[in-house]
Design a protein around this motif. Structure first.
Motif, PDB file in Angstrom:
ATOM      1  N   THR A   1      -5.961   3.120   9.541  1.00  6.96           N
ATOM      2  CA  THR A   1      -6.046   3.277   8.097  1.00  6.96           C
ATOM      3  C   THR A   1      -7.132   4.266   7.689  1.00  6.96           C
ATOM      4  O   THR A   1      -7.316   4.522   6.515  1.00  6.96           O
ATOM      5  CB  THR A   1      -6.348   1.920   7.438  1.00  6.96           C
TER       6      THR A   1
ATOM      7  N   ILE B   1       0.841  -1.204   0.000  1.00 12.46           N
ATOM      8  CA  ILE B   1       0.000   0.000   0.000  1.00 12.46           C
ATOM      9  C   ILE B   1       0.874   1.251   0.000  1.00 12.46           C
ATOM     10  O   ILE B   1       0.628   2.211  -0.741  1.00 12.46           O
ATOM     11  CB  ILE B   1      -0.942   0.005   1.218  1.00 12.46           C
ATOM     12  N   LEU B   2       1.913   1.246   0.826  1.00 11.89           N
ATOM     13  CA  LEU B   2       2.801   2.405   0.893  1.00 11.89           C
ATOM     14  C   LEU B   2       3.567   2.615  -0.405  1.00 11.89           C
ATOM     15  O   LEU B   2       3.860   3.752  -0.792  1.00 11.89           O
ATOM     16  CB  LEU B   2       3.796   2.253   2.050  1.00 11.89           C
TER      17      LEU B   2
ATOM     18  N   LYS C   1       2.450   2.128  -3.322  1.00 12.54           N
ATOM     19  CA  LYS C   1       1.529   2.768  -4.263  1.00 12.54           C
ATOM     20  C   LYS C   1       1.173   4.189  -3.830  1.00 12.54           C
ATOM     21  O   LYS C   1       0.935   5.056  -4.664  1.00 12.54           O
ATOM     22  CB  LYS C   1       0.248   1.932  -4.390  1.00 12.54           C
ATOM     23  N   ASP C   2       1.128   4.406  -2.512  1.00 12.66           N
ATOM     24  CA  ASP C   2       0.762   5.730  -1.982  1.00 12.66           C
ATOM     25  C   ASP C   2       1.660   6.056  -0.795  1.00 12.66           C
ATOM     26  O   ASP C   2       1.342   5.704   0.347  1.00 12.66           O
ATOM     27  CB  ASP C   2      -0.713   5.748  -1.560  1.00 12.66           C
TER      28      ASP C   2
ATOM     29  N   HIS D   1       2.024   8.567   0.906  1.00  6.03           N
ATOM     30  CA  HIS D   1       1.400   9.429   1.908  1.00  6.03           C
ATOM     31  C   HIS D   1       0.237   8.748   2.639  1.00  6.03           C
ATOM     32  O   HIS D   1      -0.506   9.391   3.366  1.00  6.03           O
ATOM     33  CB  HIS D   1       0.907  10.725   1.253  1.00  6.03           C
ATOM     34  N   SER D   2       0.104   7.438   2.444  1.00  7.29           N
ATOM     35  CA  SER D   2      -0.991   6.704   3.094  1.00  7.29           C
ATOM     36  C   SER D   2      -0.772   6.645   4.609  1.00  7.29           C
ATOM     37  O   SER D   2       0.358   6.525   5.101  1.00  7.29           O
ATOM     38  CB  SER D   2      -1.063   5.281   2.535  1.00  7.29           C
TER      39      SER D   2
END
Length: 264
Positions: A153, A19-20, A22-23, A25-26
């Motif tokens: 999240t 996830i990180l 891909k993003d 700033h997640s």
């Protein structure tokens, strides 16, 4: 059982890393760093938490997890500042309240820890984890941290974020001490805050004011103790002279009144 638990955490870590990737700033960095903390990989946990907070300094759960990691590393002074910052952003953060209580408990300041938890209980009445920590404070002198990770999240909406002047637990405790007249204890709380955050000008001003009040009170007590002695020595003769003068005036008036009555 421990191996199964570690395997489950490793699987979660892999998902969080994806996830990180891909993003960057997640907010999932909170879950990722907390998973590393649970595995005991504190250096990696700290690195991820710090990098995540650089992009999301307003995210209260990020400050909470950073505080938890620092506590695990034994860096309680900096952890105290993290939990305070989390409460500045979210004045209802259960995990931040519990983190503060755990730190004060470890330092042996159980009265402050209890008041922090009681403050949290006022905001979250009936919360079982808060009550559990309160019970442990009564049973054990220095309970181990009992922290629960917050939901990590979900990005909070702007209207859900508390204003910057939302109450901070430790300053709230200091103010309670001031209201009770326990100025020395309040000063100690402010010193703890400054140790974690030396640039907190507002707290520094309050500490200076309190220390000034303590100094003034000490001087007043010293003067009060000396006053009876001063009256009986330096002021005794002037008071006696004044009393004799007033008596003479009274007698003179009575004499004049008698003379006036005799001439009528």
């Amino acid at each position: 059982m421990a191996n199964n638990s570690d395997a489950a955490l490793q699987a979660k870590i892999a998902g969080y890393v994806d996830i990180l990737a891909k993003d960057p700033h997640s907010t999932v960095f909170v879950s990722l760093s907390d998973a590393y903390r649970q595995l005991g990989r504190l250096d990696e946990a700290l690195d991820i938490a710090r990098k995540g907070m650089q992009g999301l300094p307003w995210f209260s759960p990020g400050h909470v997890v950073l505080g938890q990691i620092l506590m695990a590393r034994g860096e309680t002074g900096e952890a105290l500042g993290c939990f305070n910052k989390a409460l500045t952003l979210d004045g209802e953060s259960i995990a931040a309240f519990k983190g503060l209580a755990a730190i004060y408990s470890q330092k042996g300041q159980t009265d402050i820890a209890r008041q922090v938890l009681e403050r949290a209980e006022q905001i979250h009445p009936g919360n079982s984890s808060i009550q559990h920590m309160l019970n442990r404070l009564s049973d054990v002198a220095t309970p181990e941290p009992d922290l629960e990770p917050e939901p990590k999240t979900v990005v909070p909406k702007a209207e859900d974020i508390q204003p910057a002047d939302a109450p901070i637990a430790t300053t709230t405790i200091a103010e309670l001490f001031v209201k009770q007249g326990l100025l020395s204890q309040a000063c100690q709380v402010y010193r703890d805050i400054l140790q974690a955050n030396p640039d907190n000008a507002e707290v520094r001003i309050k500490l200076i004011e309190l220390e000034g009040r303590l100094s003034a009170d000490s001087q007043v007590e010293a003067v009060v103790e000396q006053e009876p002695l001063a009256v009986t020595t330096a002021e005794a003769e002037p008071l006696a002279t004044l009393q004799r003068w007033l008596t003479a005036v009274r007698l003179r008036r009575e004499h004049v009144q008698k003379d006036s009555a005799g001439h009528r």
